[in-house]
Design a protein around this motif. Structure first.
Motif, PDB file in Angstrom:
ATOM      1  N   MET A   1       0.839  -1.202   0.000  1.00  0.00           N
ATOM      2  CA  MET A   1       0.000   0.000   0.000  1.00  0.00           C
ATOM      3  C   MET A   1       0.875   1.254   0.000  1.00  0.00           C
ATOM      4  O   MET A   1       0.654   2.171  -0.797  1.00  0.00           O
ATOM      5  CB  MET A   1      -0.939  -0.029   1.215  1.00  0.00           C
ATOM      6  N   LEU A   2       1.872   1.286   0.884  1.00  0.00           N
ATOM      7  CA  LEU A   2       2.718   2.482   0.994  1.00  0.00           C
ATOM      8  C   LEU A   2       3.564   2.699  -0.267  1.00  0.00           C
ATOM      9  O   LEU A   2       3.664   3.825  -0.763  1.00  0.00           O
ATOM     10  CB  LEU A   2       3.629   2.375   2.218  1.00  0.00           C
ATOM     11  N   PHE A   3       4.161   1.602  -0.778  1.00  0.00           N
ATOM     12  CA  PHE A   3       4.973   1.740  -1.988  1.00  0.00           C
ATOM     13  C   PHE A   3       4.131   2.244  -3.154  1.00  0.00           C
ATOM     14  O   PHE A   3       4.582   3.052  -3.956  1.00  0.00           O
ATOM     15  CB  PHE A   3       5.604   0.383  -2.348  1.00  0.00           C
ATOM     16  N   THR A   4       2.886   1.740  -3.229  1.00  0.00           N
ATOM     17  CA  THR A   4       2.005   2.192  -4.309  1.00  0.00           C
ATOM     18  C   THR A   4       1.669   3.670  -4.136  1.00  0.00           C
ATOM     19  O   THR A   4       1.599   4.421  -5.110  1.00  0.00           O
ATOM     20  CB  THR A   4       0.718   1.350  -4.330  1.00  0.00           C
ATOM     21  N   MET A   5       1.494   4.092  -2.886  1.00  0.00           N
ATOM     22  CA  MET A   5       1.196   5.514  -2.653  1.00  0.00           C
ATOM     23  C   MET A   5       2.373   6.387  -3.082  1.00  0.00           C
ATOM     24  O   MET A   5       2.183   7.453  -3.663  1.00  0.00           O
ATOM     25  CB  MET A   5       0.875   5.759  -1.175  1.00  0.00           C
ATOM     26  N   ILE A   6       3.597   5.926  -2.797  1.00  0.00           N
ATOM     27  CA  ILE A   6       4.772   6.717  -3.174  1.00  0.00           C
ATOM     28  C   ILE A   6       4.948   6.734  -4.689  1.00  0.00           C
ATOM     29  O   ILE A   6       5.182   7.771  -5.297  1.00  0.00           O
ATOM     30  CB  ILE A   6       6.045   6.144  -2.509  1.00  0.00           C
ATOM     31  N   MET A   7       4.786   5.551  -5.309  1.00  0.00           N
ATOM     32  CA  MET A   7       5.051   5.467  -6.745  1.00  0.00           C
ATOM     33  C   MET A   7       3.828   5.787  -7.593  1.00  0.00           C
ATOM     34  O   MET A   7       3.951   6.104  -8.768  1.00  0.00           O
ATOM     35  CB  MET A   7       5.535   4.061  -7.103  1.00  0.00           C
ATOM     36  N   GLY A   8       2.651   5.674  -6.994  1.00  0.00           N
ATOM     37  CA  GLY A   8       1.428   5.935  -7.748  1.00  0.00           C
ATOM     38  C   GLY A   8       1.059   4.806  -8.688  1.00  0.00           C
ATOM     39  O   GLY A   8       0.224   4.968  -9.564  1.00  0.00           O
ATOM     40  N   ASN A   9       1.699   3.642  -8.535  1.00  0.00           N
ATOM     41  CA  ASN A   9       1.489   2.557  -9.489  1.00  0.00           C
ATOM     42  C   ASN A   9       1.675   1.209  -8.806  1.00  0.00           C
ATOM     43  O   ASN A   9       2.784   0.842  -8.423  1.00  0.00           O
ATOM     44  CB  ASN A   9       2.497   2.733 -10.630  1.00  0.00           C
ATOM     45  N   ALA A  10       0.585   0.478  -8.644  1.00  0.00           N
ATOM     46  CA  ALA A  10       0.649  -0.808  -7.937  1.00  0.00           C
ATOM     47  C   ALA A  10       1.445  -1.844  -8.731  1.00  0.00           C
ATOM     48  O   ALA A  10       2.072  -2.730  -8.153  1.00  0.00           O
ATOM     49  CB  ALA A  10      -0.760  -1.334  -7.662  1.00  0.00           C
ATOM     50  N   PHE A  11       1.425  -1.733 -10.067  1.00  0.00           N
ATOM     51  CA  PHE A  11       2.161  -2.689 -10.887  1.00  0.00           C
ATOM     52  C   PHE A  11       3.663  -2.564 -10.641  1.00  0.00           C
ATOM     53  O   PHE A  11       4.390  -3.553 -10.605  1.00  0.00           O
ATOM     54  CB  PHE A  11       1.854  -2.483 -12.378  1.00  0.00           C
ATOM     55  N   ALA A  12       4.133  -1.311 -10.504  1.00  0.00           N
ATOM     56  CA  ALA A  12       5.556  -1.115 -10.232  1.00  0.00           C
ATOM     57  C   ALA A  12       5.891  -1.641  -8.841  1.00  0.00           C
ATOM     58  O   ALA A  12       6.946  -2.233  -8.620  1.00  0.00           O
ATOM     59  CB  ALA A  12       5.917   0.360 -10.346  1.00  0.00           C
ATOM     60  N   ALA A  13       4.977  -1.427  -7.888  1.00  0.00           N
ATOM     61  CA  ALA A  13       5.239  -1.831  -6.510  1.00  0.00           C
ATOM     62  C   ALA A  13       5.280  -3.356  -6.365  1.00  0.00           C
ATOM     63  O   ALA A  13       6.116  -3.889  -5.640  1.00  0.00           O
ATOM     64  CB  ALA A  13       4.177  -1.243  -5.577  1.00  0.00           C
ATOM     65  N   ILE A  14       4.402  -4.075  -7.071  1.00  0.00           N
ATOM     66  CA  ILE A  14       4.298  -5.523  -6.833  1.00  0.00           C
ATOM     67  C   ILE A  14       5.583  -6.251  -7.236  1.00  0.00           C
ATOM     68  O   ILE A  14       6.021  -7.174  -6.554  1.00  0.00           O
ATOM     69  CB  ILE A  14       3.061  -6.139  -7.549  1.00  0.00           C
ATOM     70  N   THR A  15       6.227  -5.814  -8.324  1.00  0.00           N
ATOM     71  CA  THR A  15       7.468  -6.481  -8.745  1.00  0.00           C
ATOM     72  C   THR A  15       8.532  -6.343  -7.664  1.00  0.00           C
ATOM     73  O   THR A  15       9.175  -7.319  -7.272  1.00  0.00           O
ATOM     74  CB  THR A  15       8.007  -5.858 -10.057  1.00  0.00           C
ATOM     75  N   VAL A  16       8.713  -5.115  -7.165  1.00  0.00           N
ATOM     76  CA  VAL A  16       9.748  -4.849  -6.170  1.00  0.00           C
ATOM     77  C   VAL A  16       9.422  -5.513  -4.829  1.00  0.00           C
ATOM     78  O   VAL A  16      10.257  -6.200  -4.235  1.00  0.00           O
ATOM     79  CB  VAL A  16       9.895  -3.318  -5.979  1.00  0.00           C
ATOM     80  N   MET A  17       8.196  -5.347  -4.360  1.00  0.00           N
ATOM     81  CA  MET A  17       7.820  -5.842  -3.035  1.00  0.00           C
ATOM     82  C   MET A  17       7.800  -7.373  -2.973  1.00  0.00           C
ATOM     83  O   MET A  17       8.102  -7.963  -1.939  1.00  0.00           O
ATOM     84  CB  MET A  17       6.435  -5.317  -2.640  1.00  0.00           C
ATOM     85  N   THR A  18       7.411  -8.014  -4.074  1.00  0.00           N
ATOM     86  CA  THR A  18       7.335  -9.477  -4.056  1.00  0.00           C
ATOM     87  C   THR A  18       8.726 -10.092  -4.009  1.00  0.00           C
ATOM     88  O   THR A  18       8.988 -11.009  -3.228  1.00  0.00           O
ATOM     89  CB  THR A  18       6.555  -9.989  -5.280  1.00  0.00           C
TER      90      THR A  18
END
Lengths: 226, 313
Positions: free
Chosen positions: B218-235
């Protein structure tokens, strides 16, 4: 200095936060990560090709575009508004809720019905304000602002939580690809099935919240006029 | 041709390749149309973008990886240099769509739903869901032609090219992010993150791992504005080493992490397409007016999803 490998993540976070060109960010992050990790250029370009081809499934939306535009051309938007218009005794909150349900169902089938520019502004907002005017009230400016906010909100909520039900949607394909990189093989149908409760609860939370909020606003702005 | 005639290759694999060839042809058609579109301010750059991606999608199976990679770089370069432009917009007028609706009416919902139904049916019967999507699109096209003979093949291709030109290079973000993810994996980025995060969260506690992964998404998506970008990094960094490594169900956990990311999308002005552009389109006074209406649902949904993830892991 293993930490230097995180430079790619730093570039992604800063790049998106600074609103730089998305593709530029991705290419730069990949190149920088390869550079600090001793991956040579030929291997990097090969990885690009190999991985993109392995993830071609994410371009399936292009195939669906063969009919999305033509369905719009043949009156899909008009049909959707006719469907919402059939509800009797509607209030703005009920119109928004009905749109949320329809948007969710179509989202699950990967079909768009116009979004904010194509549907909410030209069709939904006039329908919502029409329910207030038909009762002989003048639409309060602050209420209108909230109707707009709630309409855009239900658009996002229904779309986000229901599009994941489509077997082969972009999000599920990215999850499948990410897991494949890590050595896990998961079928698309399971990825869709696990989201069923999320979609139902998501849409329910959205429409109940907006319905209650609209009811409260209607009492606040129009009850004294009578 | 050997590929399609060989009896050793399953039918679904062949059909999937046919689907990719059709998608590639749509891209190439888009390239050609923009190249000869006098209203397009950048015909060559636009054609280079859709042309190179079209070739990789249609023929990627047979191209050497280094050639596909080079074409993807060419595609990326034309997007980065802002040479990809939508040309003439041949959208139907309100009168045209109204006239069609008066003739076709509610039947238009049938082709609209056929795509999803066929994807589902194919997936259930053990076939390939994407071949099902292709089949559904075919059925939808036949139905649309049956409703009105105006809907000729050229109309479908022109409308697809129109929509593709409107969405533009942004549409290529998911596969490119997946490419970035595989570069991260190749470089061992996940191990480094796992080493850092491991100092703060206890090893072996899956539930804590789930909470950190979900809130992190949730937080990474808020910073980046893009859940697709966040899921690759966070996973790669948290999901795999702190949740999946302990035997949690990868399909459930990572898919739900994505929708946890969507809760972040609801809360951030960084996701301008969803939260800021509508403010402008709807003439709202409060720039944050859309986000304010989404705070409560987003908070309820993140809590619900964390509990759900812990229950079904």
């Amino acid at each position: 200095m293993e930490y230097i490998k995180l430079i790619g993540i730093l570039i992604v976070v800063l790049g998106f936060a600074l609103k730089l060109d998305s593709i530029l960010i991705i290419i730069t992050a990949a190149a920088a990560t390869a550079l600090v990790s001793g991956i040579d250029i030929a291997t990097l370009v090969e990885t690009f090709g190999q991985s993109f081809v392995a993830n071609r499934s994410m371009t399936i939306f292009i195939l669906v575009m063969l009919v999305t535009g033509t369905m719009e051309r043949n009156g899909l938007r008009e049909a959707s508004s006719a469907l919402i218009g059939r509800i009797k005794g509607a209030t703005a909150g009920i119109v928004i809720a009905a749109y949320g349900v329809i948007r969710g169902i179509f989202g699950a089938f990967n079909v768009g019905i116009g979004g904010v520019a194509g549907f909410i502004r030209p069709v939904l907002i006039p329908m919502a304000t029409g329910t207030i005017e038909s009762k002989g009230h003048k639409v309060d400016e602050n209420h209108l602002e909230q109707i707009k906010g709630m309409s855009a909100g239900i658009e996002n909520i229904s779309w986000f939580f229901c599009q994941v039900l489509f077997v082969g949607g972009a999000g599920a394909l990215l999850v499948q690809g990410t897991l494949a990189n890590l050595g896990y093989d998961v079928p698309l149908i399971r990825l869709a099935a696990v989201e069923i409760p999320v979609a139902i609860v998501g849409v329910a939370v959205g429409i109940i919240y907006y319905w209650l909020k609209d009811r409260r606003l209607c009492i606040k702005y129009y009850s004294k006029e009578k | 041709m050997e590929f399609f005639t060989s009896p050793d290759i399953p039918l679904m694999t062949k059909l999937l390749e046919v689907v990719y060839i059709i998608i590639g042809l749509i891209c190439l058609y888009t390239a050609g149309r923009n190249l000869f579109d006098k209203e397009n301010k950048s015909p060559w750059g636009t054609a280079a973008f859709w042309g190179s991606v079209g070739i990789v999608i249609a023929f990627g199976r047979w191209l050497p990886d280094i050639v596909s990679g080079a074409l993807i770089l060419l595609m990326s370069a034309s997007a980065i240099l802002r040479l990809v432009k939508p040309g003439q917009d041949l959208a139907p007028t309100a009168e045209q769509t109204k006239a069609k609706f008066d003739r076709i009416g509610m039947k238009i919902f049938i082709p609209a739903l056929s795509i999803g139904i066929f994807s589902l049916v194919f997936a259930f019967l053990g076939g390939n869901a994407l071949v099902g999507t292709g089949f559904g699109v075919l059925v939808a096209m036949v139905l649309l032609f049956a409703f009105s003979t105006d809907n000729k093949p050229k109309v479908f291709f022109d409308d697809a090219a129109r929509f593709l030109s409107i969405v533009g290079p942004t549409s290529m973000l998911p596969p490119l992010l997946a490419v970035l993810g595989s570069v991260f994996t190749l470089a061992g980025v996940g191990d480094v993150i796992a080493g850092i995060v491991g100092r703060f969260i206890p090893q072996g506690n899956v539930n804590i791992g789930i909470v950190v992964y979900a809130l992190g998404m949730m937080l990474f998506t808020m910073i980046m504005g893009n859940a697709f970008a966040a899921i690759t990094v966070m996973t790669v960094g948290i999901g795999a080493p702190f949740v999946l490594a302990y035997g949690a169900d990868p399909a459930a956990i990572v898919m739900l992490a994505l929708t946890c990311g969507y809760c972040g999308t609801l809360l951030t002005p960084m996701a301008a397409n969803f939260n800021i552009v509508p403010v402008a389109i709807l003439d709202m006074k409060d720039k944050m007016g859309v986000i304010k209406n989404q705070i409560l649902p987003a908070v309820i949904m993140i809590v619900f999803q964390i509990i759900y993830m812990i229950l079904i892991k």
